[in-house]
Design a protein around this motif. Structure first.
Motif: not given
Length: 81
Positions: A28, A25, A21-22
């Motif tokens: 992104k 992110d 997820r990190k």
């Protein structure tokens, strides 16, 4: 047994999910987005047979040398390892 036992599989997955997820992110935030790209399995017998079939179709084609020469002319190996 010690209360500080190894992390469970669920905890390991949770840590991995947090890292993923990190990373996502971060990417992104850089303006990038994930895509899924499907490519042929180059190790499959069907793929190998199709490549062989196509190569045999091109073998001794009157334009083969002309096309290869043009490809070589445009090829730029600079930066390739």
């Amino acid at each position: 047994m010690d209360d500080k036992a190894k992390p469970t599989d669920a905890a390991k997955r949770s840590d991995a999910a947090k890292r993923v997820r990190k990373h996502r992110d971060k990417m992104k935030a850089m303006g990038l987005k994930p895509v899924t790209l499907w490519v042929p399995d180059v190790h499959s017998p069907e793929f190998k047979a199709e490549i062989k079939r196509q190569c045999l179709l091109l073998k001794d084609d009157p334009h083969e040398q002309e096309i290869l020469a043009e490809l070589e002319h445009w090829f730029d190996p600079e930066g390739w390892k």
